[in-house]
Design a protein around this motif. Structure first.
Motif, mmCIF file in Angstrom:
data_model
loop_
_atom_site.group_PDB
_atom_site.id
_atom_site.type_symbol
_atom_site.label_atom_id
_atom_site.label_comp_id
_atom_site.label_asym_id
_atom_site.label_seq_id
_atom_site.Cartn_x
_atom_site.Cartn_y
_atom_site.Cartn_z
ATOM 1 N N ALA A 13 -3.392 4.926 -1.174
ATOM 2 C CA ALA A 13 -2.377 5.675 -1.918
ATOM 3 C C ALA A 13 -2.788 7.140 -2.106
ATOM 4 O O ALA A 13 -1.974 8.047 -1.930
ATOM 5 C CB ALA A 13 -2.131 5.015 -3.267
ATOM 6 N N ILE A 14 -4.043 7.359 -2.456
ATOM 7 C CA ILE A 14 -4.524 8.733 -2.641
ATOM 8 C C ILE A 14 -4.430 9.497 -1.332
ATOM 9 O O ILE A 14 -3.944 10.643 -1.292
ATOM 10 C CB ILE A 14 -5.972 8.727 -3.159
ATOM 11 C CG1 ILE A 14 -6.032 8.132 -4.572
ATOM 12 C CG2 ILE A 14 -6.556 10.144 -3.150
ATOM 13 C CD1 ILE A 14 -7.436 7.862 -5.059
ATOM 14 N N MET A 15 -4.894 8.887 -0.250
ATOM 15 C CA MET A 15 -4.856 9.554 1.050
ATOM 16 C C MET A 15 -3.421 9.858 1.464
ATOM 17 O O MET A 15 -3.130 10.943 1.981
ATOM 18 C CB MET A 15 -5.534 8.680 2.111
ATOM 19 C CG MET A 15 -5.610 9.327 3.486
ATOM 20 S SD MET A 15 -6.657 8.412 4.648
ATOM 21 C CE MET A 15 -5.668 6.918 4.849
ATOM 22 N N HIS A 16 -2.514 8.935 1.219
ATOM 23 C CA HIS A 16 -1.129 9.146 1.624
ATOM 24 C C HIS A 16 -0.460 10.231 0.776
ATOM 25 O O HIS A 16 0.354 11.014 1.289
ATOM 26 C CB HIS A 16 -0.341 7.844 1.516
ATOM 27 C CG HIS A 16 1.037 7.949 2.099
ATOM 28 N ND1 HIS A 16 1.270 8.072 3.448
ATOM 29 C CD2 HIS A 16 2.256 7.978 1.502
ATOM 30 C CE1 HIS A 16 2.569 8.158 3.665
ATOM 31 N NE2 HIS A 16 3.198 8.111 2.499
ATOM 32 N N ARG A 17 -0.799 10.294 -0.492
ATOM 33 C CA ARG A 17 -0.259 11.359 -1.339
ATOM 34 C C ARG A 17 -0.748 12.722 -0.860
ATOM 35 O O ARG A 17 -0.006 13.708 -0.896
ATOM 36 C CB ARG A 17 -0.655 11.112 -2.797
ATOM 37 C CG ARG A 17 0.023 9.897 -3.410
ATOM 38 C CD ARG A 17 -0.512 9.570 -4.791
ATOM 39 N NE ARG A 17 0.074 8.349 -5.329
ATOM 40 C CZ ARG A 17 -0.194 7.838 -6.521
ATOM 41 N NH1 ARG A 17 -1.070 8.455 -7.326
ATOM 42 N NH2 ARG A 17 0.389 6.717 -6.915
ATOM 43 N N LEU A 18 -1.983 12.780 -0.409
ATOM 44 C CA LEU A 18 -2.505 14.029 0.153
ATOM 45 C C LEU A 18 -1.754 14.406 1.430
ATOM 46 O O LEU A 18 -1.508 15.587 1.695
ATOM 47 C CB LEU A 18 -4.004 13.891 0.443
ATOM 48 C CG LEU A 18 -4.924 13.794 -0.779
ATOM 49 C CD1 LEU A 18 -6.342 13.442 -0.345
ATOM 50 C CD2 LEU A 18 -4.920 15.087 -1.574
ATOM 51 N N GLN A 53 0.815 -1.213 0.000
ATOM 52 C CA GLN A 53 0.000 0.000 0.000
ATOM 53 C C GLN A 53 0.851 1.267 0.000
ATOM 54 O O GLN A 53 0.513 2.237 -0.672
ATOM 55 C CB GLN A 53 -0.930 -0.010 1.219
ATOM 56 C CG GLN A 53 -1.971 -1.120 1.168
ATOM 57 C CD GLN A 53 -2.570 -1.410 2.532
ATOM 58 O OE1 GLN A 53 -1.891 -1.357 3.553
ATOM 59 N NE2 GLN A 53 -3.865 -1.727 2.565
ATOM 60 N N HIS A 54 1.957 1.259 0.729
ATOM 61 C CA HIS A 54 2.757 2.464 0.898
ATOM 62 C C HIS A 54 3.807 2.620 -0.203
ATOM 63 O O HIS A 54 3.740 3.531 -1.013
ATOM 64 C CB HIS A 54 3.413 2.445 2.279
ATOM 65 C CG HIS A 54 4.035 3.752 2.667
ATOM 66 N ND1 HIS A 54 4.715 3.927 3.846
ATOM 67 C CD2 HIS A 54 4.089 4.954 2.026
ATOM 68 C CE1 HIS A 54 5.146 5.170 3.922
ATOM 69 N NE2 HIS A 54 4.789 5.814 2.834
ATOM 70 N N ARG A 55 4.797 1.719 -0.230
ATOM 71 C CA ARG A 55 5.926 1.906 -1.149
ATOM 72 C C ARG A 55 5.534 1.645 -2.599
ATOM 73 O O ARG A 55 6.055 2.309 -3.508
ATOM 74 C CB ARG A 55 7.096 1.019 -0.723
ATOM 75 C CG ARG A 55 7.515 1.238 0.722
ATOM 76 C CD ARG A 55 8.748 0.466 1.112
ATOM 77 N NE ARG A 55 8.763 0.244 2.560
ATOM 78 C CZ ARG A 55 9.861 0.114 3.293
ATOM 79 N NH1 ARG A 55 11.051 0.189 2.714
ATOM 80 N NH2 ARG A 55 9.797 -0.091 4.601
#
Length: 250
Positions: free
Chosen positions: A60-65, A22-24
């Motif tokens: 991914a979208i949330m983490h990019r935000l 999910q992250h990398r």
């Protein structure tokens, strides 16, 4: 003893899925993989995260935000804008649900190169799926728990992903040390990160978001980096972003 082994296995397997897939992979694209392996890791992530599974696409979208708006009102999870850890966790859940169910307008630049398996995610994020996993966990505790106090671990098991997120997103923005002076509060929470598999090197990560190795200094061991290198050697994944060179405090 069985319960503690189960808890430790679930802690690290679910955490590995989060940081690896999910992250990398999903959020930062530090490596690529074929569609078949991508589907494999969708399923692997679902099995290891169970009731706290998060859609790799929505994650991914949330983490990019988070990276784009760190410590501001637009950050999905920040101690700077939350009165306590519980309000931050609830706010994170709200943003995730809004992204997952398309209730939030997201700029196109945050939507690029996302892993998608909408039918699978629809079931994996359903109430039915989460309740089935909770039933499995409760049954495991009923069968293997040898003392009532072991049931104190059950709420953590059910919401394992939220606990992982809270440790990094709250504590690594409040406590620790820094290698890089940044325009945000991200810090490295642990010197040797065995607990969070490299995720607590948050200051390093905010400096080099797409680096496949979250460690920077000689003592900052990122266990998942070595697994990634092994998977690359086997041809399962292909590295896109090579790890940055180690640095001295700046």
């Amino acid at each position: 003893m069985v319960i503690f082994i189960f808890f430790a296995a679930l802690w690290y397997l679910s955490l590995f899925s989060q940081t690896f897939f999910q992250h990398r992979y999903a959020a930062h694209g530090a490596f690529t993989m074929g569609k078949g392996w991508e589907r494999f890791f969708f399923i692997f992530t679902y099995i290891t995260q169970g009731s706290s599974y998060m859609s790799p696409k929505a994650y991914a979208i949330m983490h990019r935000l988070h990276h784009a708006h760190t410590d501001t009102e637009l950050d999905p999870h920040s101690p700077s804008t939350s009165s306590n850890i519980f309000t931050m966790m609830w706010g994170t859940r709200t943003v995730y649900q809004d992204i997952l169910h398309n209730r939030m307008d997201v700029e196109a630049k945050y939507m690029k190169n996302l892993p998608e398996w909408d039918r699978f995610d629809k079931f994996a994020n359903s109430t039915l799926s989460r309740l089935l996993w909770v039933a499995v966990y409760v049954l495991i505790f009923i069968v293997f728990a040898t003392s009532p106090y072991q049931y104190l671990l059950l709420p953590i098991v059910v919401s394992m992903g939220a606990f992982h997120g809270a440790i990094v997103n709250w504590f690594a923005h409040k406590y620790g040390y820094i290698n890089f002076k940044l325009r945000n509060t991200a810090m490295n929470l642990l010197f040797v990160d065995v607990l969070m598999l490299g995720e607590s090197y948050h200051n390093n990560h905010h400096k080099h978001p797409s680096s496949v190795n979250f460690g920077q200094r000689w003592f900052e061991i990122d266990p998942v980096f070595y697994i990634i290198r092994g998977l690359a050697c086997l041809g399962i994944i292909r590295l896109v972003v090579l790890p940055k060179k180690q640095v001295v405090l700046s």
